[in-house]
Design an enzyme around this catalytic site. Sequence first.
Site, mmCIF file in Angstrom:
data_model
loop_
_atom_site.group_PDB
_atom_site.id
_atom_site.type_symbol
_atom_site.label_atom_id
_atom_site.label_comp_id
_atom_site.label_asym_id
_atom_site.label_seq_id
_atom_site.Cartn_x
_atom_site.Cartn_y
_atom_site.Cartn_z
ATOM 1 N N HIS A 85 2.189 0.291 -8.929
ATOM 2 C CA HIS A 85 1.441 1.536 -9.186
ATOM 3 C C HIS A 85 1.435 1.953 -10.660
ATOM 4 C CE1 HIS A 85 0.979 1.787 -4.951
ATOM 5 N NE2 HIS A 85 2.041 2.497 -4.633
ATOM 6 N N HIS A 109 -3.315 8.009 -3.279
ATOM 7 C CA HIS A 109 -2.126 7.732 -2.471
ATOM 8 C C HIS A 109 -1.761 8.890 -1.527
ATOM 9 C CE1 HIS A 109 1.710 5.827 -1.537
ATOM 10 N NE2 HIS A 109 1.365 4.794 -2.285
ATOM 11 N N GLU A 165 -4.808 3.251 1.613
ATOM 12 C CA GLU A 165 -5.176 3.256 0.194
ATOM 13 C C GLU A 165 -6.259 2.216 -0.054
ATOM 14 O OE1 GLU A 165 -1.446 2.284 -1.818
ATOM 15 O OE2 GLU A 165 -0.459 3.004 -0.025
HETATM 16 C C1 BGC Z 1 3.309 0.620 -1.177
HETATM 17 C C2 BGC Z 1 4.706 0.763 -0.669
HETATM 18 C C3 BGC Z 1 5.432 1.692 -1.583
HETATM 19 C C4 BGC Z 1 4.706 2.997 -1.615
HETATM 20 C C5 BGC Z 1 5.369 3.918 -2.590
HETATM 21 C C6 BGC Z 1 2.669 1.950 -1.183
HETATM 22 O O1 BGC Z 1 1.393 1.855 -1.716
HETATM 23 O O2 BGC Z 1 2.579 -0.275 -0.409
HETATM 24 O O3 BGC Z 1 5.365 -0.461 -0.625
HETATM 25 O O4 BGC Z 1 6.734 1.888 -1.155
HETATM 26 O O5 BGC Z 1 3.399 2.813 -2.000
HETATM 27 O O6 BGC Z 1 5.114 5.187 -2.278
#
Ligand code: BGC
Length: 395
Positions: free
Chosen positions: A156, A230, A359
């Site tokens: 991310h 998210h 997402e």
């Molecule tokens: C991921 C997870 C991660 C989470 C964090 C998601 O997009 O796939 O693995 O723990 O984001 O908040």
Amino acid sequence: MKLLVPVRHYLLILVVLILAGCPSPDDNQPGNLPSATPDSETKSEHTPPPEDQFEMSLQRDPVDDEITRYMLSNDKGMVVELINLGATVTRVLLPSGNGESVNVTLNFEDPTTYKMNPPYFGSICGRYSNRIAQGKFSLNNQEYTLATNNDPNHLHGGNEGFNKKIWIAEEINEADQVGVQFTYVSADGEEGYPGTLTVKVKYLLNNDNELKLEYTATTDKETVLNLTNHCYWNLGGAGSGSILNHELNLNCSQYIPVDKTGIPTGELADVAETPMDFTSFHTLGKRIEQVEGGYDHCYVRDNYDSEGVQLIATLRDPESGRSMEILTTEPGVQLYTGNFLDGSENVGGYAKHGGICLECQHFPDSPNQPEFPSTTLAPQEVYQQTTIHRFKFAK
Ligand code: BGC
């Protein structure tokens, strides 16, 4: 005692004073939105006025020197709250049959908490949402090294992803929609990524209960980009319990198998006859035990090379009767069932499986997977993504 004015005048003054203390009929008029103060409770304390009295509006509410909250409302009584920190959705309030509004996205009570936001509640993730193996990729024979903030991988956007940035906000007031456009300029080399990147994300709410996200981005040097939002959804209400009773349908016949660290093996696997199959409605909890660690996988949209938005996911909560459809231009959707929520303060107190993320995005680790749709953005190109969340309030 001699009165200065006749008794009936005192009585008149008394009546006027009592009436002044009573709520005026105007208190029930449009514009009196559900409380703007974020709370972690499931229901807002405000009882909204009858449905025909709502109207589309956009309100702004400064939180501190840096953070401003925006409230988008439509004529059905749906409200979306946003903050410019992380271009984040902090609440989505849907009216419910009993006259109360229910917040269906997980949030923190205090907007300043989003400066940390370890679970990425409601935020825009970037430059590269999801994982890049070992935090390394190459472009034009040059290797780039990113933070491995999700040991051993990059996740991310790194240590200071777009979710931690203050975005510039511009309000949008149109006849059939209200919204906010957030802009962030990411410097060349920020978090190790090449190129100065200008990202714009528009959140728009219309009277068909659609929350539309329109993303665009341009760069001055070749770079990689994978944007997503998210939000964690719980259609029973944030904090009402687990989403394992929700039913999910994905227009995805394939998913992307990953190794133990969440990195794709490179293969696209058929979901048929596996616990990964959501090509018809399945309750999330039914087969989750058969999936190690819970669902945390990117699904491949059927006909992903088609033009325009296409329905990718439908989530419904049989108990409340609420549902949400997601339409997108993106080739994939990461299904994440809140496996790492642990009830701690860091995650707003929400327990494991307290919310589900869907997402819309490109596939994980695409910069290292030549077979996957490209996530490279060149200077002469414009990155574009549209994702729509369409809500139905009840049965
Ligand atoms: C991921 C997870 C991660 C989470 C964090 C998601 O997009 O796939 O693995 O723990 O984001 O908040």
